[in-house]
Design a protein around this motif. Structure first.
Motif, short mmCIF file in Angstrom:
data_model
loop_
_atom_site.label_atom_id
_atom_site.label_comp_id
_atom_site.label_asym_id
_atom_site.label_seq_id
_atom_site.Cartn_x
_atom_site.Cartn_y
_atom_site.Cartn_z
N LEU A 1 49.40 41.58 42.41
CA LEU A 1 49.20 41.78 40.98
C LEU A 1 50.51 42.13 40.30
O LEU A 1 50.76 41.77 39.16
N GLN A 2 51.33 42.88 41.01
CA GLN A 2 52.65 43.24 40.48
C GLN A 2 53.63 43.24 41.63
O GLN A 2 53.35 43.83 42.67
N ALA A 3 54.74 42.56 41.45
CA ALA A 3 55.71 42.42 42.54
C ALA A 3 56.95 43.26 42.25
O ALA A 3 57.42 43.31 41.13
N ASP A 4 57.44 43.93 43.33
CA ASP A 4 58.64 44.74 43.16
C ASP A 4 59.38 44.85 44.49
O ASP A 4 59.66 45.94 44.95
N ALA A 5 59.63 43.71 45.14
CA ALA A 5 60.32 43.64 46.42
C ALA A 5 59.48 44.24 47.55
O ALA A 5 59.11 45.40 47.48
N GLY A 6 59.20 43.42 48.54
CA GLY A 6 58.43 43.90 49.68
C GLY A 6 56.95 43.60 49.53
O GLY A 6 56.12 44.36 50.03
N THR A 7 56.61 42.52 48.85
CA THR A 7 55.19 42.21 48.67
C THR A 7 54.55 41.76 49.98
O THR A 7 53.37 42.01 50.20
N VAL B 1 55.40 38.88 38.06
CA VAL B 1 56.86 39.02 37.91
C VAL B 1 57.24 38.83 36.43
O VAL B 1 56.45 38.30 35.65
N GLU B 2 58.46 39.24 36.10
CA GLU B 2 58.88 39.21 34.69
C GLU B 2 58.80 37.80 34.11
O GLU B 2 58.20 37.57 33.07
N GLU B 3 59.46 36.86 34.79
CA GLU B 3 59.39 35.47 34.36
C GLU B 3 58.10 34.89 34.92
O GLU B 3 57.86 34.98 36.11
N ARG B 4 57.25 34.32 34.08
CA ARG B 4 55.96 33.82 34.54
C ARG B 4 56.10 32.96 35.79
O ARG B 4 56.89 32.00 35.83
#
Lengths: 243, 280
Positions: free
Chosen positions: A126-132, A82-85
């Motif tokens: 590895l990369q989150a974008d809603a719906g992980t 996510v953007e913020e660690r």
């Protein structure tokens, strides 16, 4: 990021999708050599990898069940996902997601075939974008199949939600953050629901309609899952010529 | 074609009586329970493409000792469950204190599963002429579900492999394969076995493997030393005691090697002969 003025304009969402459209999906089965089964799953901006080990010996011993296997599911977000660690390690949210995801998969696994053993599922975001969590369940179900674990069927998952008073399938990050409701659903191809959560508000009719939308979304995902599994073995000599 | 790749939950048949391994029945219909290859002849069964070995009585397997306890050897059998070899199942009467003199941690054995109870306690035995410790050669691992393919219909694949590579090969039901022979031959056999494993689901495997073995042999510039009859006679079954067979085997092997070398010298047309001929 601040709230966009409108999440839906003329029936088109911020990322250009129609309300009942899924984000693009990319699946690869068998990406890890050391795991018994594995799967890489891309769901829009989500990138998750699932690994399955087992059935294997249970450690610690006291966790084992004498008549069936124990299923353990670990959902974890990478600190850079996510953007913020994100502070590494399990937290309240990831423990919850692990629990509900495990319960979404347990009904399809023939646990009683393997008494005194453990089936371990690891899902790394590895990369989150809603719906992980839905991406994780999709990946885990394929990794289980890849590991040769007997199952009633695969499990497919996707979310429905409400933004700007419209029902939408498979929320993206903005819709998730600023929408009115988010409802992740997991189900088997024959429509048995194994996970249903909701945050926000929906009327009864919206709920029913949303469920139908999620159903068609899951069916579409199930087809892609099947294709991905078959692809693992079709790339070799002879194609579908199987002996 | 009556064989196809199926995923868990795929519909296979309307007749519940046909259901066999790798399937489950719901409302009178048969579905696949694993990701694997379904065959619809006679019985509906699905052979998984991967998965762990689950022990069953009468399976002949290769185990590795992991622990020596008071009256049992604990054996790794490549499964979620460990095997127990009781001291009384050893061919000779031995004392508790001497257990690790006969079998110590790390030793490999050919063993037989005598019993598996509902809680998956696996009991093993060494009390048979075929069963014994493995002292030489190489052990490799393959996916247990591919063992039948490796053996072939009534042993055709393995007989061919033994013949072509001049190795003795024993396949445990748990997917451990024991290969003995000359170092070069072992290497070739291992290559071939791994090829079978990765391509077991593709048709025409036997033919492709024959070709593969031929190519490999040509590459190594070995003479056409293929026709060694009687080589695959399983030596294991003939021997009676651990110690005697240790002595017999090398001698036998040496003899066979000599015969082989002679045969190679006599034969003409091989690449080796050509090279030698040039030098002469």
């Amino acid at each position: 990021m601040s709230k966009p003025e409108k999440l839906i304009e003329n029936g088109i969402r911020l990322d250009g999708r129609k309300p009942d459209e899924l984000r693009p999906i990319k699946i690869k089965v068998g990406v890890l050599n050391r795991a018994d089964g594995s799967c890489y799953f891309e769901f829009g901006g989500n990138k998750v990898i699932a690994a399955v080990y087992g059935p294997r010996e249970v450690h610690p011993r006291h966790m084992q069940k004498s008549t069936s296997a124990v299923v353990r599911y670990r959902y974890n977000m990478a600190s850079f996902s996510v953007e913020e660690r994100k502070r590494p390690g399990p937290d309240r949210r990831s423990i919850e997601v692990s629990k509900v995801s495990r319960e979404a998969l347990e009904p399809v696994i023939f646990q009683e075939y393997f008494p005194r053993s453990a089936i371990d599922i690891f899902v790394e975001v590895l990369q989150a974008d809603a719906g992980t969590r839905t991406a994780g369940i999709n990946a885990a179900s394929l990794a289980l199949a890849d590991a040769g674990i007997p199952m009633k069927s695969l499990v497919s998952a996707c979310a429905v939600g409400k933004v700007d008073d419209t029902l939408v399938l498979d929320l993206n990050k903005d819709e998730d953050n600023y929408g009115q409701a988010d409802m992740p659903i997991a189900m088997t191809p024959d429509g048995k629901i194994t996970l249903l959560q909701m945050d926000g508000h929906l009327t009864r009719d919206e709920f029913r309609e949303g469920l139908e939308m999620a159903k068609s979304g899951c069916m579409a995902i199930a087809e892609m899952q099947k294709a991905a599994l078959l692809e693992k073995y079709s790339g070799q000599i002879g194609g579908d010529a199987i002996e | 074609m009556d064989k196809k790749l199926v995923i868990p939950g795929e519909f296979l048949s309307d007749d519940a009586n046909l259901a066999d391994e790798g399937t489950y029945v719901e409302e009178g219909k048969v579905f696949s329970s694993v990701f694997g290859i379904a065959s619809l002849k006679n019985h509906v069964r699905v052979v998984p493409l991967s998965g762990k070995y689950i022990p069953r009585p009468d399976d002949m397997i290769i185990g590795i000792i992991t622990e020596v306890s008071f009256s049992n050897w604990i054996v790794d059998i490549r499964s979620p469950y460990e095997g127990l070899l009781h001291i009384s199942e050893f061919p000779r009467r031995i004392e508790n204190t001497d257990m690790s003199k006969y079998l110590k941690v790390g030793d490999a054995i050919i063993t037989l599963v005598t019993d598996v109870d509902p809680s998956m306690k696996v009991e093993l035995t060494l009390n048979d002429q075929k069963l014994r410790q493995i002292k030489e050669g190489r052990i490799i691992d393959v996916t247990p579900s591919k063992v039948p393919r490796l053996i072939g219909r009534s042993g055709s694949m393995i007989a061919m492999l033994k013949n072509e590579t001049n190795c003795n090969i024993f396949i445990g039901q748990n997917g451990r394969v024991w290969v003995t022979g000359k170092d070069k031959d072992i290497e070739l056999a291992v290559k071939a076995i791994l090829k079978i494993e990765t391509e077991s689901h593709v048709s025409g495997l036997t033919d492709r493997l024959t070709r593969f073995l031929k190519e490999e042999k040509d590459k190594k510039e070995k003479g056409p030393g293929k026709e060694h009859e009687g080589k695959e006679e399983t030596r294991i079954e003939e021997q009676k005691e651990d110690n005697t067979e240790e002595n017999v085997e090398p001698a036998e092997e040496e003899k066979q090697q000599k015969v082989q070398e002679k045969a190679e010298e006599k034969k003409s047309g091989g690449i080796l002969d050509e090279l030698l001929g040039d030098e002469k």
